[in-house]
Enzyme design. Structure first.
Site, PDB file in Angstrom:
ATOM      1  N   PHE A  63      17.898  32.506 -15.080  1.00  0.00           N
ATOM      2  CA  PHE A  63      16.985  31.426 -14.906  1.00  0.00           C
ATOM      3  C   PHE A  63      17.473  30.345 -14.403  1.00  0.00           C
ATOM      4  CE2 PHE A  63      15.251  33.668 -18.351  1.00  0.00           C
ATOM      5  CZ  PHE A  63      13.821  33.269 -18.291  1.00  0.00           C
ATOM      6  N   TYR A  68      20.766  22.935 -12.825  1.00  0.00           N
ATOM      7  CA  TYR A  68      21.196  23.789 -13.777  1.00  0.00           C
ATOM      8  C   TYR A  68      20.925  25.101 -11.856  1.00  0.00           C
ATOM      9  CZ  TYR A  68      23.195  24.437 -17.684  1.00  0.00           C
ATOM     10  OH  TYR A  68      23.826  24.225 -19.443  1.00  0.00           O
ATOM     11  N   ASP A 153      23.438  34.567 -17.665  1.00  0.00           N
ATOM     12  CA  ASP A 153      23.509  33.295 -17.933  1.00  0.00           C
ATOM     13  C   ASP A 153      23.954  32.697 -16.534  1.00  0.00           C
ATOM     14  OD1 ASP A 153      23.153  32.454 -21.036  1.00  0.00           O
ATOM     15  OD2 ASP A 153      25.109  31.644 -20.247  1.00  0.00           O
ATOM     16  N   HIS A 175      31.392  39.022 -27.611  1.00  0.00           N
ATOM     17  CA  HIS A 175      30.772  38.130 -26.934  1.00  0.00           C
ATOM     18  C   HIS A 175      32.821  37.109 -26.940  1.00  0.00           C
ATOM     19  CE1 HIS A 175      31.451  33.096 -27.332  1.00  0.00           C
ATOM     20  NE2 HIS A 175      29.930  33.206 -27.515  1.00  0.00           N
ATOM     21  N   GLU A 245      20.668  33.397 -28.634  1.00  0.00           N
ATOM     22  CA  GLU A 245      21.482  34.195 -29.014  1.00  0.00           C
ATOM     23  C   GLU A 245      21.815  34.788 -30.070  1.00  0.00           C
ATOM     24  OE1 GLU A 245      25.425  33.835 -26.859  1.00  0.00           O
ATOM     25  OE2 GLU A 245      25.837  32.194 -28.708  1.00  0.00           O
ATOM     26  N   ASP A 268      35.968  33.497 -20.733  1.00  0.00           N
ATOM     27  CA  ASP A 268      35.940  31.731 -20.235  1.00  0.00           C
ATOM     28  C   ASP A 268      37.083  31.212 -20.227  1.00  0.00           C
ATOM     29  OD1 ASP A 268      35.450  28.775 -20.253  1.00  0.00           O
ATOM     30  OD2 ASP A 268      33.686  28.611 -21.999  1.00  0.00           O
TER      31      ASP A 268
HETATM   32  C1  2GW Z   1      21.350  24.733 -21.911  1.00  0.00           C
HETATM   33  C2  2GW Z   1      21.625  23.511 -22.129  1.00  0.00           C
HETATM   34  C3  2GW Z   1      21.783  22.377 -22.583  1.00  0.00           C
HETATM   35  C4  2GW Z   1      20.930  21.323 -21.544  1.00  0.00           C
HETATM   36  C5  2GW Z   1      20.058  21.834 -20.260  1.00  0.00           C
HETATM   37  C6  2GW Z   1      19.806  23.744 -20.546  1.00  0.00           C
HETATM   38  C7  2GW Z   1      20.110  24.646 -19.671  1.00  0.00           C
HETATM   39  C8  2GW Z   1      19.943  26.479 -19.297  1.00  0.00           C
HETATM   40  C9  2GW Z   1      19.357  23.826 -18.868  1.00  0.00           C
HETATM   41  O1  2GW Z   1      19.129  23.205 -18.482  1.00  0.00           O
HETATM   42  N1  2GW Z   1      18.275  24.918 -17.567  1.00  0.00           N
HETATM   43  C10 2GW Z   1      18.887  26.067 -17.037  1.00  0.00           C
HETATM   44  O2  2GW Z   1      17.871  26.945 -16.403  1.00  0.00           O
HETATM   45  N2  2GW Z   1      18.813  26.693 -18.624  1.00  0.00           N
HETATM   46  C11 2GW Z   1      19.759  28.640 -18.525  1.00  0.00           C
HETATM   47  O3  2GW Z   1      20.183  28.746 -19.983  1.00  0.00           O
HETATM   48  C12 2GW Z   1      20.467  28.451 -17.710  1.00  0.00           C
HETATM   49  O4  2GW Z   1      20.597  30.044 -16.937  1.00  0.00           O
HETATM   50  C13 2GW Z   1      22.144  28.466 -18.600  1.00  0.00           C
HETATM   51  O5  2GW Z   1      22.899  29.259 -17.874  1.00  0.00           O
HETATM   52  C14 2GW Z   1      20.845  29.189 -19.566  1.00  0.00           C
HETATM   53  C15 2GW Z   1      22.214  28.945 -21.027  1.00  0.00           C
HETATM   54  O6  2GW Z   1      22.842  27.526 -21.385  1.00  0.00           O
HETATM   55  P1  2GW Z   1      23.766  27.452 -21.188  1.00  0.00           P
HETATM   56  O7  2GW Z   1      24.311  28.081 -19.780  1.00  0.00           O
HETATM   57  O8  2GW Z   1      24.732  26.108 -20.668  1.00  0.00           O
HETATM   58  O9  2GW Z   1      24.410  27.917 -22.843  1.00  0.00           O
HETATM   59  P2  2GW Z   1      26.141  28.256 -22.685  1.00  0.00           P
HETATM   60  O10 2GW Z   1      26.839  28.310 -21.739  1.00  0.00           O
HETATM   61  O11 2GW Z   1      26.507  27.142 -23.901  1.00  0.00           O
HETATM   62  O12 2GW Z   1      25.599  29.873 -23.177  1.00  0.00           O
HETATM   63  C16 2GW Z   1      25.580  30.546 -24.866  1.00  0.00           C
HETATM   64  O13 2GW Z   1      24.220  29.426 -25.356  1.00  0.00           O
HETATM   65  C17 2GW Z   1      22.870  29.010 -25.343  1.00  0.00           C
HETATM   66  C18 2GW Z   1      22.100  28.820 -26.227  1.00  0.00           C
HETATM   67  O14 2GW Z   1      22.770  27.419 -27.103  1.00  0.00           O
HETATM   68  C19 2GW Z   1      22.888  30.740 -24.570  1.00  0.00           C
HETATM   69  O15 2GW Z   1      22.504  31.022 -25.715  1.00  0.00           O
HETATM   70  C20 2GW Z   1      23.480  31.425 -23.717  1.00  0.00           C
HETATM   71  O16 2GW Z   1      23.359  32.596 -23.345  1.00  0.00           O
HETATM   72  C21 2GW Z   1      24.547  31.452 -24.140  1.00  0.00           C
HETATM   73  O17 2GW Z   1      25.806  31.885 -23.233  1.00  0.00           O
HETATM   74 MN    MN Z   2      26.174  29.723 -20.459  1.00  0.00          MN
END
Ligand code: 2GW
Ligand code: MN
Length: 296
Positions: A63, A68, A153, A175, A245, A268
């Site tokens: 996504f 992003y 991600d 994780h 998650e 990470d």
């Molecule tokens: C996500 C959080 C806050 C603001 C925006 C977004 C966002 C995420 C966005 O604006 N656009 C978007 O495409 N995403 C998608 O969601 C993108 O593919 C991203 O990799 C994924 C998960 O968001 P991310 O990577 O910022 O969250 P992390 O790195 O803290 O990942 C963990 O926690 C997430 C849930 O809070 C998910 O479970 C994720 O899979 C986890 O790895």
């Molecule tokens: Mn992520």
């Protein structure tokens, strides 16, 4: 689908034989208590696996909603170098900004499919609704187009080999922040009102939502179940602590994965120091300015 349908035939191959009394790894757990292999460097032979998974098509679901899209270039460039090299790959890019998807030269047998999706105002909805979209597109197209699905991600890059050793009916990744923790420390959803609730005395592992997958049929079941669970939560006015998650972890507790990926597959480097038993870092977080990238 070698491990789900039938035993694949392999050609004559020359490779070093395994030694029953000389395990290749003695420093890490190689098998879950339900006999699913845990994938670490040194435990598999890519030549054998590549032969087994010959003629397999792998779909990658990523996504890239709103800002992003900036992560797409590095993700795709590094995937072309390290991800499923020599196999057929379809990158499914789910985005609200199709015009911002960069053109990256791809190896033979690999292509990008852009699927336009809506965005949500709340970022929590952006991440949660991924399950609904994976469920819908699985029925619409993934089931007919690929053998396996890998959900990843986008704020990550490949920095070493990720190949068919990860493929199985249903796989999850340990994780990187919790693989050594007691189950009470896992950040499961702990409120009984949520469908993602896991009591303190249950739990195998804390799985990362940044990389999971399996056969399309199994990922479809997983995504549909997690989406249904979020709908029930919503009706009850609750949102799981770590969004999809949390639901993923609940699902994998009661549908045991058939393979588990070590933290080599989600790391990470900014948050964690690499321990010696982590010999390779294959898929690692890209540093991001949270305030900047997450603002509207
Ligand atoms: C996500 C959080 C806050 C603001 C925006 C977004 C966002 C995420 C966005 O604006 N656009 C978007 O495409 N995403 C998608 O969601 C993108 O593919 C991203 O990799 C994924 C998960 O968001 P991310 O990577 O910022 O969250 P992390 O790195 O803290 O990942 C963990 O926690 C997430 C849930 O809070 C998910 O479970 C994720 O899979 C986890 O790895
Ligand atoms: Mn992520």
């Amino acid at each position: 689908c070698p491990d789900t349908c039938r035993v694949p035939r392999v050609p004559r191959m020359l490779y070093p034989k395994a030694h029953v009394l000389q395990p290749t790894r003695v420093d890490v757990l190689l098998m879950t208590p339900w006999f699913a292999p845990i994938i670490w460097d040194g435990t598999y032979d890519s030549a054998i696996l590549n032969a087994q998974f010959k003629n397999t098509t792998i779909g990658v679901v990523v996504f890239a909603i709103k800002k992003y899209v900036v992560f797409l270039k590095l993700f795709l460039e590094t995937a072309e170098k390290y991800f499923m090299v020599g196999h057929r790959v379809i990158y499914y890019i789910l985005t609200d900004r199709p015009a911002d998807v960069p053109q990256i030269p791809l190896q033979e047998g690999r292509r990008v499919v852009i699927l336009q999706v809506r965005n949500y105002t709340r970022w929590q909805d952006v991440v949660l609704h991924r399950m609904e979209m994976i469920s819908n597109f699985s029925q619409q197209r993934f089931l007919h187009e690929v053998d396996y699905l890998v959900s990843a991600d986008i704020d990550m890059k490949f920095s070493d080999h990720v190949g068919v050793e990860i493929l199985s009916s249903l796989f999850g990744t340990l994780h990187p922040g919790f693989y050594a923790s007691d189950r009470r420390r896992f950040t499961y959803e702990r409120r009984p009102l949520s469908q993602a609730y896991i009591p303190e005395d249950e739990g195998d592992f804390y799985y990362a939502a940044a990389l999971y997958g399996g056969s399309v049929a199994e990922v479809y079941r997983l995504a549909t179940a997690c989406h249904q669970a979020t709908l029930i939560d919503k009706a009850n006015g609750i949102e799981a602590v770590w969004h999809e998650e949390s639901h993923l972890n609940k699902y994998l507790l009661y549908h045991k994965p058939t393979k588990v990926l070590s933290p080599e597959y989600v790391w990470d480097e900014r948050m964690l120091r690499k321990p010696p038993y982590l010999r390779r870092l294959r898929y690692v977080a890209v540093p991001k300015n949270h305030a900047q990238i997450r603002s509207r």
